[in-house]
Design an enzyme around this catalytic site. Structure first.
Site, PDB file in Angstrom:
ATOM      1  N   HIS A 285      40.472  32.907 -12.415  1.00 18.09           N
ATOM      2  CA  HIS A 285      40.309  32.753 -13.864  1.00 18.09           C
ATOM      3  C   HIS A 285      41.572  33.196 -14.598  1.00 18.09           C
ATOM      4  CE1 HIS A 285      38.262  33.298 -17.832  1.00 18.09           C
ATOM      5  NE2 HIS A 285      39.086  34.322 -17.914  1.00 18.09           N
ATOM      6  N   GLU A 286      42.114  34.342 -14.203  1.00 19.51           N
ATOM      7  CA  GLU A 286      43.306  34.860 -14.880  1.00 19.51           C
ATOM      8  C   GLU A 286      44.530  33.998 -14.588  1.00 19.51           C
ATOM      9  OE1 GLU A 286      43.181  37.087 -17.134  1.00 19.51           O
ATOM     10  OE2 GLU A 286      41.060  37.431 -16.754  1.00 19.51           O
ATOM     11  N   HIS A 289      44.498  31.015 -16.804  1.00 18.96           N
ATOM     12  CA  HIS A 289      45.032  31.263 -18.146  1.00 18.96           C
ATOM     13  C   HIS A 289      46.542  31.031 -18.180  1.00 18.96           C
ATOM     14  CE1 HIS A 289      41.768  32.594 -20.654  1.00 18.96           C
ATOM     15  NE2 HIS A 289      41.367  33.513 -19.798  1.00 18.96           N
ATOM     16  N   GLU A 350      38.452  30.638 -22.918  1.00 19.10           N
ATOM     17  CA  GLU A 350      37.811  31.366 -21.824  1.00 19.10           C
ATOM     18  C   GLU A 350      36.961  30.426 -20.970  1.00 19.10           C
ATOM     19  OE1 GLU A 350      38.160  34.509 -20.779  1.00 19.10           O
ATOM     20  OE2 GLU A 350      39.741  34.685 -22.276  1.00 19.10           O
TER      21      GLU A 350
END
Length: 419
Positions: A285-286, A289, A350
């Site tokens: 997920h990070e 980003h 997100e």
């Protein structure tokens, strides 16, 4: 594909989260995912002698079975992990992508942005005072002149609006992977320089808390990150970045990635996850980003909206008859911008990072269903702590419940990547 998350209380301070009621097909799916993960290149595993049932951990220079029990994997697909009271306290306000990961701000913008607002306030207030100082006859002449030239004024305002629209559409680019259009005001190279500045600031703060590369916890994070990157090296935005891993010895449950590829993971997160599948999803997920350049997108949108808000700010201070009313109007304007544009956009980013991060994890043969379980755990931890449940529109992140449901809807789609 749904996941049933069981909750069992052991004493007063222990909570077990596990997968229950798995069908034979689901168990085979998990076993397949584990074999794929454990047999992946650059990933070494060893069988923990303390667990004859067949649990596996990442290999490191120290026995992780003793040092990092929260990262154990059960070969039959369960998530054997307990949360102590301290762990629950530290995760109750956990969100990935902390403020550290948000758009880096250089000294220039720290000075210029308040100066722009101050200039707008002074200009609006000056217009109001000038209007009040005009004699009644001159006011009437001014109004009459405005009525006569209303089409010229309308044309001027329309031209200004067209300029904003042209600026917006000429600064749209395609988002990597998703293909969505995005607004980019900042140059990427300039933004990376700003990222490096903020990275240096955080490195100074965390200097004494950085784990050495020989630490077992660092090695676990490194192996997971390297495996995620290796599995997604077909994506140019992953391959072109030099990724550097930092593990910070802090109890805070957090992880974030700078746009320049600097990965930060706090040890509090290692204590909060149930296994490497959950940790892999969070790190995916990070990384998503950074790959999707969300920091640049967010900074560009905020900068564009701030510029537009200067016009409204000037109008507020020019129209409001008293300073107190102007201050109230300015506060209302800022809150409208925050809750109508800023926070919904953050939640959208997100959700996008969740989707792409899930794809990254699936390509790395991670059991993607653990992502949904993780957010269920976060929700249960808040319930145990008696934390008030705030409406989602007040947050920059989706609620744990909605996040879990969103991931559940995505899991069947990304699961095909693993097959």
């Amino acid at each position: 594909m749904s996941i049933n998350c069981g909750l069992k209380l052991l004493g007063r301070n222990c909570t077990f989260f596990h997968l229950a009621s798995l069908t034979k097909q689901q168990k085979n799916f998990i076993s397949k995912g584990l074999r794929c993960l454990l047999n992946a290149p650059d990933i070494e595993v060893y069988k923990n002698a303390h667990y004859p049932s067949g649990r596996f951990c990442f290999q490191s220079s120290q026995p992780l079975g003793a040092k990092i029990k929260s990262l154990e994997i059960n070969s039959v697909g369960r998530l054997p992990h307990h949360f102590s009271a301290l762990s629950i306290q530290t995760i109750r306000s956990f969100h990935t992508s902390s403020s550290f990961q948000a758009a880096p701000v250089g000294l220039f913008w720290i000075i210029v942005k308040p100066a722009q607002k101050l200039l707008a306030i002074i200009l609006g207030r000056s217009i109001r005072k000038w209007w009040k100082a005009l004699p009644p006859n001159k006011r009437e002449l001014f109004k009459e002149s405005a009525r006569k030239n209303k089409w010229k004024i309308l044309l001027g305002l329309s031209s200004l609006g067209v300029l904003f629209v042209v600026f917006y559409f000429t600064h749209l680019e395609e988002t990597p992977i998703t293909g969505r259009a995005r607004l980019l005001v900042f140059g990427k190279e300039h933004f990376r320089e700003l990222s490096q500045m903020e990275y240096n600031m955080w490195m100074e703060e965390f200097e004494s808390q950085m784990l050495p590369e020989t630490d077992a916890r660092y090695q676990v994070v490194e192996k997971i990150v390297r495996h995620l990157l290796e599995s997604n090296k077909d994506i140019p935005q992953v391959l072109d970045v030099e990724w550097v891993i930092h593990v910070v010895d802090k109890s805070e449950v957090n992880a974030f990635v700078f746009p320049n590829g600097q990965v930060f993971v706090f040890t509090g997160l290692l204590n909060a996850v149930s296994d490497i599948h959950q940790l892999s999803f969070i790190l995916g997920h990070e990384i998503a980003h950074a790959v999707l350049e969300h920091a640049v997108k967010k900074a560009s949108l905020v900068h564009f909206l701030d510029f537009l808000s200067l016009i409204f700010l000037t109008m507020i201070w020019a129209i409001c008859p008293r300073d107190s009313l102007a201050i109230l109007g300015q506060w209302i304007q800022s809150k409208l911008q925050e809750f109508v544009f800023d926070r919904p956009y953050s939640r959208r980013l997100e959700a996008e990072a969740d989707k792409v991060g899930l794809q990254f994890a699936a390509k790395a043969c991670v059991d993607v269903r653990a992502s949904s379980v993780f957010w269920q755990q976060m929700e249960l931890a808040e319930i145990i702590q008696g934390q008030p449940k705030l409406p989602e529109w007040l947050s920059t992140h989706p609620s744990h419940e909605n996040r879990s449901e969103h991931l559940d809807r995505l899991i069947p789609e990304v699961s095909r990547v693993e097959e």
